[in-house]
Structures are given as structure tokens and as C-alpha cells.
Design a protein around this motif. Sequence first.
Motif, mmCIF file in Angstrom:
data_model
loop_
_atom_site.group_PDB
_atom_site.id
_atom_site.type_symbol
_atom_site.label_atom_id
_atom_site.label_comp_id
_atom_site.label_asym_id
_atom_site.label_seq_id
_atom_site.Cartn_x
_atom_site.Cartn_y
_atom_site.Cartn_z
ATOM 1 N N ALA B 160 0.838 -1.207 0.000
ATOM 2 C CA ALA B 160 0.000 0.000 0.000
ATOM 3 C C ALA B 160 0.872 1.257 0.000
ATOM 4 C CB ALA B 160 -0.939 0.003 1.210
ATOM 5 N N GLU B 161 1.919 1.240 0.837
ATOM 6 C CA GLU B 161 2.811 2.395 0.916
ATOM 7 C C GLU B 161 3.503 2.630 -0.421
ATOM 8 O OE1 GLU B 161 2.373 0.081 3.139
ATOM 9 O OE2 GLU B 161 2.781 0.718 5.189
ATOM 10 N N MET B 162 3.944 1.530 -1.045
ATOM 11 C CA MET B 162 4.681 1.642 -2.295
ATOM 12 C C MET B 162 3.784 2.190 -3.422
ATOM 13 S SD MET B 162 6.766 -1.350 -4.300
ATOM 14 C CE MET B 162 5.377 -2.388 -4.711
ATOM 15 N N VAL B 175 -6.701 -2.358 4.890
ATOM 16 C CA VAL B 175 -7.740 -2.719 5.846
ATOM 17 C C VAL B 175 -7.458 -4.134 6.349
ATOM 18 C CG1 VAL B 175 -9.462 -1.233 4.728
ATOM 19 C CG2 VAL B 175 -9.225 -3.623 3.997
ATOM 20 N N ALA B 176 -8.274 -4.597 7.290
ATOM 21 C CA ALA B 176 -8.142 -5.975 7.773
ATOM 22 C C ALA B 176 -9.536 -6.550 7.949
ATOM 23 C CB ALA B 176 -7.365 -6.010 9.086
ATOM 24 N N VAL B 177 -9.621 -7.869 7.965
ATOM 25 C CA VAL B 177 -10.936 -8.486 8.164
ATOM 26 C C VAL B 177 -10.886 -9.402 9.394
ATOM 27 C CG1 VAL B 177 -11.859 -8.285 5.834
ATOM 28 C CG2 VAL B 177 -10.293 -10.159 6.358
ATOM 29 N N ILE B 206 -7.034 -1.731 -2.644
ATOM 30 C CA ILE B 206 -7.351 -2.004 -1.243
ATOM 31 C C ILE B 206 -6.565 -3.234 -0.808
ATOM 32 C CG2 ILE B 206 -9.178 -2.475 0.450
ATOM 33 C CD1 ILE B 206 -9.428 0.260 -1.048
ATOM 34 N N GLU B 207 -5.644 -3.029 0.100
ATOM 35 C CA GLU B 207 -4.878 -4.149 0.646
ATOM 36 C C GLU B 207 -5.629 -4.684 1.849
ATOM 37 O OE1 GLU B 207 -0.707 -3.410 1.367
ATOM 38 O OE2 GLU B 207 -0.532 -5.122 2.745
ATOM 39 N N VAL B 208 -5.933 -5.959 1.819
ATOM 40 C CA VAL B 208 -6.715 -6.548 2.894
ATOM 41 C C VAL B 208 -5.841 -7.529 3.671
ATOM 42 C CG1 VAL B 208 -8.835 -7.776 3.485
ATOM 43 C CG2 VAL B 208 -8.738 -6.401 1.382
ATOM 44 N N GLY B 238 -4.842 1.832 7.397
ATOM 45 C CA GLY B 238 -5.076 3.257 7.147
ATOM 46 C C GLY B 238 -5.141 3.597 5.668
ATOM 47 N N VAL B 239 -5.494 4.860 5.434
ATOM 48 C CA VAL B 239 -5.564 5.362 4.056
ATOM 49 C C VAL B 239 -4.189 5.910 3.688
ATOM 50 C CG1 VAL B 239 -6.629 7.055 2.512
ATOM 51 C CG2 VAL B 239 -8.010 5.922 4.285
ATOM 52 N N TYR B 240 -3.613 5.403 2.621
ATOM 53 C CA TYR B 240 -2.267 5.842 2.221
ATOM 54 C C TYR B 240 -2.293 6.840 1.087
ATOM 55 C CZ TYR B 240 -0.285 2.567 5.458
ATOM 56 O OH TYR B 240 0.061 1.943 6.616
#
Lengths: 177, 251, 354
Positions: B160-162, B175-177, B206-208, B238-240
Motif C-alpha cells: 500500500a505504501e509503495m 484494511v483488515a478483516v 485495497i490491501e486486505v 489506514g488510508v495511504y
Amino acid sequence: MSNILLAGFGGQGILFAGKQIVLAGMRDGKYVSWLPSYGPEMRGGTCNCSVIVEDEPIGSPLVTKPDILLAFNTPSFDKFESKVVKGGMIFVDSSLVNKKSERDDIQAFYIPATELANENDLTGMANVIMLGYIIKKTGLFSEEFFKESLTSGIPAHKAHLAEVNNKALAIGFGYEG
Amino acid sequence: MVVFEKPKALTDVPFHYCPGCTHGIVHRLVAEVIDEMGIEGETVGIASVGCSVFSYNYFGCDMVQAPHGRAPAVATGVKRSHPDNFVFTYQGDGDLAAIGTAETVHVGARGENITIIFINNAIYGMTGGQMAPTTLLGQVTTTSPYGRKKEIQGNPIRVAEMIATLDGAAYVERVAVDCVKNVRNAKKAIRKAFETQKNKKGLSLIEVLSTCPTNWGMSPEKSLEWLRENMMAHYPLGVYKDITEEAGDNE
Amino acid sequence: MAEKMLMKGNEVIGEAAIRAGCRYFFGYPITPQTELSEYLAKKMPKVGGLCLQAESEVSAINMVLGCTASGERAFTSSSSPGVSLKSEGVSYIIGSDLPCVIVNVQRGGPGLGGIQPAQSDYLQATKALGHGDMHFVVLAPAYVQEIATLMGEAFDIADIYRTPVMLLADGALGQMMEPVDFEAKRERALPEKTWAACGHGNKRKHNIVNSLYIEPETLENTVLARYERYKAIEENEVQYDEYMTEDAEICVVAYGITARIVKTAVKAAREMGIKAGLFRPITLWPYPKKQLAGLADKVDKFLVVEMNMGQMVDDVKVATGCKRPVEFFGRTGGVIPTPDEILAKIVEMNGGAK
């Protein structure tokens, strides 16, 4: 039938000159082909171009034994002069090539095309001067026909290009060497 | 009164996923978003190689299965010829962040108007528990049997950061589930990603953070704990990236 | 006849694709076919199409996969090393029964090889570009004009049989200019792409474009069905050309640019009184087996000429059932054989000049 080999340095307009012969041949209803050397050599190294104008479908597009050779530099002259067929013709830019052919079974023509170009404010157009000269000496096409062919592709807003091309062509055609 | 039903955008084919695997949850969230937006008929999903390859059987929209890592390129081909369709890829960590890194980075650079659903469970599931590009340092897998060491296997990638650094990325969130609250949040993020696509803003990813109880060798419950304690530490939620409110679109 | 244009082979590939209704090109620059990308980068936007430079050959072929999966005509182009990279995508495209066109403007190999013309990818193209049981149609033009014709046909063949079609050219053909006219091509009935994944619009069941079949029997059946189509291709799509084979004693078999050079040599051999002829496969797959088998009953010897180390020799031997000797002459690494070299080989096979 003509197997023509044009050779020189990249940037001398070798490929362009070849294309003009092919275009005229096509307009004249002949079979034609144009095969350039390509790759890094195009960017400043030696450069050559096989041009064929024939009355029947063309087999090999690669000219290895030219009827007509245009040599725009010494390496090209050295490399290809011996390959010209018996009875063939060589055209040499004598401003750049200091040698004469010693063969007696071919016709050799010398024109200081680059000097003529520079003298006439036509720097970079030695190739077109050369074209005028070979058209005259070989009779491949009439001067008028070739002139028409050379300028037909030039769009109206670049009319000045037609002018300089015609001027260069006329110098080559009028050269008595 | 109906209190619970299957989203329409899921077919009747039963999932093949292991007990406790969170793929089912994410499938459902994506399908719910498709239902809520009423876009199933205009959506094309791209299945990737890995456990989720069979997602082409589960999603009710048209589906294309891509070679390993190539889902973003395949999605590009679909989207560029059908710009009004919704196109999403559903990819695991090996697919997206190892063999498909170039494809992933370049859809971000080009700002392809697609949505990537990226399942990060820090392991290769389908082949049976090998090290993933997102496997944590020290984490034991069948190909890092002594724990991942940075000197040997290198460091885990924060996707996500990249991707957020790329100009063509419009919305990137991790996010996480692992719990109800996070699941709800994950759905919101997925909805936002599809909205981003609708508004032609560019790439949404969206990285889950997900679990793989089978290959982690833990119970489903323990897996969720492990996710919270270990994965979230290395992969903060978080939102990147969010440029969805900025003027102009990416068309 | 339409007015002829003087164009480079590489440009003709692009123009013919546009005229065939293809609006999507995905590629990556590589010598000696880059002019194609450059041509399409200029032309595609003017016809509402797309020329997209991918981050890799791998991505380019997969963009083609996505585009054709959604029902559009799409193609990609490269030269030898780049085509190797595309092999994964080609296999998936075949496994998914998708049409597309792939262009290979060959250069010398292996490895980075060189950039001069070669035919060293014959085996890769005709036997195994990618894993799995598979074939695809391989078209080998010998003239710039033929590039125009075959490129147009390639998209139709691809759509009709749901298969990739490769245009296998070489650096010389790509770089050379000849007059070309894009005359009306043969109209063929094209099937509707009911399988396309482009959104079901809530009007039909979802389409799945897929190459994965976990059950061996299911996979076997899809392969068998595909091979039924291959049978139809072999029956309907073989193309070849013959020159002076009627009374030939020495039949030279060559394709692509090499065939033209052979033609010059054959002409010269005839002038020397040697009964030489040329058989030119235009489709390298399907291979013109029947026609070569027929020739094996008439001629004394075969000579295969290629710009490689003899990759087509076995195909000629198999097609002719080894009834006649099959000899080989070739140059490789980017060296173009001369008519004289080939003539010398013909003369040698003839036992000298007559």
C-alpha cells in the motif's frame, strides 16, 4: 533492370536518395524494392541501401552485385567497387572520395556533390545533386519525370523544400564531369 | 423477514476455501458492493493465480482468469477497450507483489482506472505455505523453515505504501478483516475504491490483511490474533492515498 | 486497382491491422520492428484506437489477453527475444480459446543474438511457443504486399477458429519498402463473440474466460475439442506458392524473405539448364504436407533453404515421407544468403552445371 546500391555515412541522405529512385520507379509502373541496412550503424556509421527497379517481380531484395553503385565515402568505395557487375556504373562523390576506379570493365563517374552543395547554399543536399547526375547518366528516368516525382510528395506549406530540391537536382543534371 | 442472504453478485457455487480463511469474507464484501452499486452487469473481474483463482466461479459478473501476476495487465486490456465497464482484479500477495510486481507498479504509474483487491496473508496458500514477498521477518514457512531472515530472504514489501507513491494511484487503503469493526471498514474501503473507478479518478487499491489458518498452522481464532499482533505491526491499517476529492479526472 | 503506396513492411503490418478493424495494439520497443509501434502510436488515436506501450513484453501479451477476452480485436508485436517473453501469455490465450494476432519480426539468436534478419524462430513458432498441447496458425509473408494481405486474413482466421495467429516475418521484410495496395480482402463470415467477458448486462449467465481445468477429463475434453478445430484449420487454411515446380528435378523449399532469394537462384539455375523449382509454404502451420508429398512423387531431390540451421528440414522430411533426399543450405546469425550461394548449392546437387 537495375540493381542499385547506395552507400555512405549515416546522415548523408543515402536512404532518402534510395527512396526517391524507388518512388519514381513505382510511378513509372516498375517493380521496385528498397532495403536499408539498419541498426546502430544508421546512427553515424556506414549506411547502405539496396534499391531494385525491375520489369518483373523482384526476387532477392538484397543487392550484392550492383549494376549501379553510389559511393558517398571511401569505405563504401573500397567495399563495393569490386562488386559492381561488368558493364556497370559507379558514381562517386569526389569531394569525399579521393580514389578512382582502376577497373576498365565499368564506367565510373565523379562528381564533387558535397562541394557543389556547399557552394550553392544547399548544404546537406549532395544526395539530391547526385541523384540528378545519375538520372542523367543512366537514363533511368527523364529529368522532368524524376523532378515531378521528387516534389510530388512535398506538401504545399513546405513549398520551399520543393524549390531547393529542384535546384539541387538541376545542378546534378547539368554537371558535366 | 430476511435477516441474512447471499449477495446477488455471488453465484451458487460453494466456496472451496479452507475453514477460517478470510477469502470468503472479502468475496462477500466485494459482491455486496457490486450489488449496492447495481453494477454486476457492467463489471468484469480478473481472477489471479493462487487460492482465489476459482473466484471466477464465485462472482456472478463476467470473469477472466489471468496468468500468474498478470491480472493488472489483463485488466488494462479489458478496461482500455471497455472504459465504461467496472474492472477489478482479485490478487494474492505472491501474485501481486512477487511475480506480478511490474504489472502492479505500472497500472499505478499509468493510473489505470481499475480496482485492485489485494489479499495479503503473508504466505503462499495454494502451493502449501511457502514464503511470500509479504512474509514477516522471523515468520516460518516451508521455504523459510528457520524463519525469514533479511540477510537471506530479504525484507517484506509494504504494498500500500509503495503504490501510494505513484501519481496514477487515486485511492489506496490498507484494511483488515479480523473483527466486525474492521470488516465494516473494509467494505467501506472497497466501496470507495469502486466509486473512485466510477468517477474515473485512477487506480484504486485495497490491501486486505487476511489469514491463512491452514498454512500458518493455527486455529482460525488464533490466526486472527496473530494477524492483529504481528501483521498489523508491520502493515499499519489506514488510508495511504486519497486524491478522489481533487478536481479533474484521469480519463 | 487502388493506388499503390510505398511503405515499410513494419508500417504495412500496422496499417493492415487498422484496415482489418483492429483498434488495440499493445507492444514494447525492440529492433527491428519498432517502426510498427511508432506507426501505430501516430495512427491509432486518429481512428479511435489505442496503441499502448506496455512495461514489458509479458504485460503486452496479457493486455492483449484482456482485450480479446472482452471481445475486441487486439494484437501485439515483437522480435525474437521479446516473443520468447510472450510465450506464457500465448499459452494462456490458447488455453482460453481466444483469438489474437502476434507478430514476430525475427532477428538472430539465441539470447540477445543480433538485430539482423533471421528465421531462427521457426521451431518456436511452429512447434512450441508456450507450454501445453497446442498449435496456432503461422503465416510467413515473403513480400511487403503479402504482409498486407496476410495481416488482414490473420484477424479473420483468429476469430473464426478462436486461435492466435502469428505473422512470422524477419528484419529485412520489416525494414524494406515495396509498393503496396490494401485491396479488398476476401470477405469471410465471422462468428459472434458470445463468449466475451464484457459485462453481462444482467441479460445472460456470466461468461468465464479461463484456461484452468482441475479435472483431467475435463481438460482432456477441452484439448480434444481444440484439436478438432485444428483439424479444420489444416483442411481449410493451408497456403503455399509454387514456382517452376511442374518439371523440376531439384525442388527448393523456402519461406519468407529467403524464398525470394531462392527464386532469383532458381531463375539463374534454369538459365543454366538445371531444372530447379521453388515450393514456398505461406502457412508454416498448418504445413502444406499434402502438396509436398505430391511433389515428392515428381522431383528427384529437395533442398531446404533458410536463415537458420535447418529448422524446417524435418518438416519436409516428414511431409515427403523421406521419399527423396532432403538437403539443406542456410546462413544464420543475421546473415542473408545470396542468390549465388544458393545457386552454387543447386549446381552441386545437380552434379555440376549442364
